[in-house]
Each structure stands twice: as C-alpha cells, then as structure tokens.
Design a protein around this motif. Sequence first.
Motif, mmCIF file in Angstrom:
data_model
loop_
_atom_site.group_PDB
_atom_site.id
_atom_site.type_symbol
_atom_site.label_atom_id
_atom_site.label_comp_id
_atom_site.label_asym_id
_atom_site.label_seq_id
_atom_site.Cartn_x
_atom_site.Cartn_y
_atom_site.Cartn_z
ATOM 1 N N ILE A 29 0.836 -1.203 0.000
ATOM 2 C CA ILE A 29 0.000 0.000 0.000
ATOM 3 C C ILE A 29 0.868 1.248 0.000
ATOM 4 N N LEU A 30 1.887 1.271 0.859
ATOM 5 C CA LEU A 30 2.798 2.416 0.901
ATOM 6 C C LEU A 30 3.425 2.657 -0.464
ATOM 7 N N TYR A 31 3.866 1.571 -1.098
ATOM 8 C CA TYR A 31 4.571 1.682 -2.386
ATOM 9 C C TYR A 31 3.654 2.219 -3.481
ATOM 10 N N PHE A 32 2.527 1.574 -3.699
ATOM 11 C CA PHE A 32 1.668 1.964 -4.818
ATOM 12 C C PHE A 32 0.951 3.285 -4.570
ATOM 13 N N LEU A 33 0.562 3.551 -3.333
ATOM 14 C CA LEU A 33 -0.052 4.846 -3.026
ATOM 15 C C LEU A 33 0.982 5.959 -3.139
ATOM 16 N N GLY A 34 2.180 5.708 -2.612
ATOM 17 C CA GLY A 34 3.241 6.714 -2.658
ATOM 18 C C GLY A 34 3.669 7.042 -4.078
ATOM 19 N N THR A 35 3.839 6.017 -4.905
ATOM 20 C CA THR A 35 4.261 6.261 -6.293
ATOM 21 C C THR A 35 3.166 6.987 -7.075
ATOM 22 N N PHE A 36 1.911 6.615 -6.835
ATOM 23 C CA PHE A 36 0.809 7.282 -7.535
ATOM 24 C C PHE A 36 0.752 8.769 -7.180
ATOM 25 N N ILE A 37 0.821 9.072 -5.897
ATOM 26 C CA ILE A 37 0.763 10.474 -5.463
ATOM 27 C C ILE A 37 1.950 11.251 -6.011
#
Length: 245
Positions: A29-37
């Motif tokens: 979650i951290l990875y995909f949310l962080g990269t998207f933002i």
Amino acid sequence: MNELLENTFNFVLSKWYYTSAFFFVFFSILYFLGTFITETIVQYKTKNASLRQIVFAQKPGQRAKEIKNSLVSIFVFSLQAIFFQYLFSIGVFKVRFDNNWNCLWEIPLLFLWNEIHFYAVHWLLHRPWFFRNVHKVHHWSKEPTAYSIFSFHWIESFLLGTVIFFPLFFHDFQVYSILSLPVMSLVINLLGHCNHEIPSDKPSTSFSKYTFRHSMHHKWGRGNFGFMLGIFDKIFNTQVSDNKH
C-alpha cells in the motif's frame, strides 16, 4: 486510540504468518499509493514549470521492471518481519504504547539512524563484487523514477530492511515512532528518486538539492551515497563533483 492500536499490534504479531502477511500488504500500500501520489504531483508541477526533470534516460519497459523488482523487495521485507515477530514474542523486542511524547525525540533519532544505516549499506553496495552482482539491479534505472525506490536485488532488500532491528536491541521505542520509520523512509525515497526538482542555482551540496544528488548518483553510478543528508558524503569525501551537472 492507544488501546486499539496495542490490541491490533499484538494481534498482528501473535503469529508469524499474520505478521508476514500484514507487512506485505502494508508495504505494498505504501509503495503503490506513494508512487501514484508522487507521479501525479510531478506531472502537474512539470506542466506549469514548477519542477524540472534532471536526468533523461528512461528505458523501454522500465516501469514494469521496477514494479516487478519492488514486489520482490516487499516480499523480502515481509519475510524479515517474521524475525521481528519472533524477537517480539520472546521479549527481546518491546514496543511502548504509552508516553507518546517520546516520539518528539525518538523519530528524529530514527531519522538520523536511517541516514547512517543507508550511507553504510549504500557504500558497501558500491564495492566491486556487490555492485556487479547485487546493486546493478537498482542501477539498471539510469533515470530514477518513483517506481524504482524498491527496485532492488533481494540481497540489497535484505540489507536495507535491517534498519529497524538495530535500534530495537537498545531501546523500547514508542509504537508511533516505529511506524514512522517505514513511512519516513518511503517519503524520502520518493523525493530522492522522483528525478525532478524546483529550479534553483544553489550548489549541489545544499540540503534542498538532495533529489539532484541522487539523480546524479544514478546517472554516474558513483558517489553521493547519502540518503537525504549530504553530510556523510562530505565527511568521507564521496561527493559527485558539481562539474557533473
């Protein structure tokens, strides 16, 4: 709130498979949310010239490969969490759920430790054998992107994932301080790999230029081993010179 968090934490750490599954989901979650933002902000800010790109060297299929490598790294992190769960279950690691004010000094301490640990591991990864056989996976991305933050060989993932273990052998940290470390590290990593910066004439040694310093590290494959702080590169003379802009 503290009671709910303590009950949740104790449940997650009650069985090794709960712990491993939780941390795989947590880091994903951290990875995909962080990269998207990060990508969304970069695209928006680049359009209105608030940011400029630093290195132009993206390879075909780079994002897909970085995501694949990052999922392997997240799996390694989730396996390391089993050791964390074991040490917690036998009482070696203890987590505090009181004295929230301790976060005021524990989080800065963990930030500094994160910088020291990253510099030491990164320097090691640039020794000839490690670079040829391990760190080359990360350096395949000549142009760093948000998706390359976890794009590692599994050995590199393991080495970087040890950052949380050493402090817990010496001090019982508050739960919010412990949870802040992966979040803090991810945010710094995203900023360091976004490959865009606010236009500035400041020298590369200034604090605000750490994104530039890491982009130069990817471009030249040497020097600038620090994470956010440039102080350790200055102390150990591992800076990439300004003439490599």
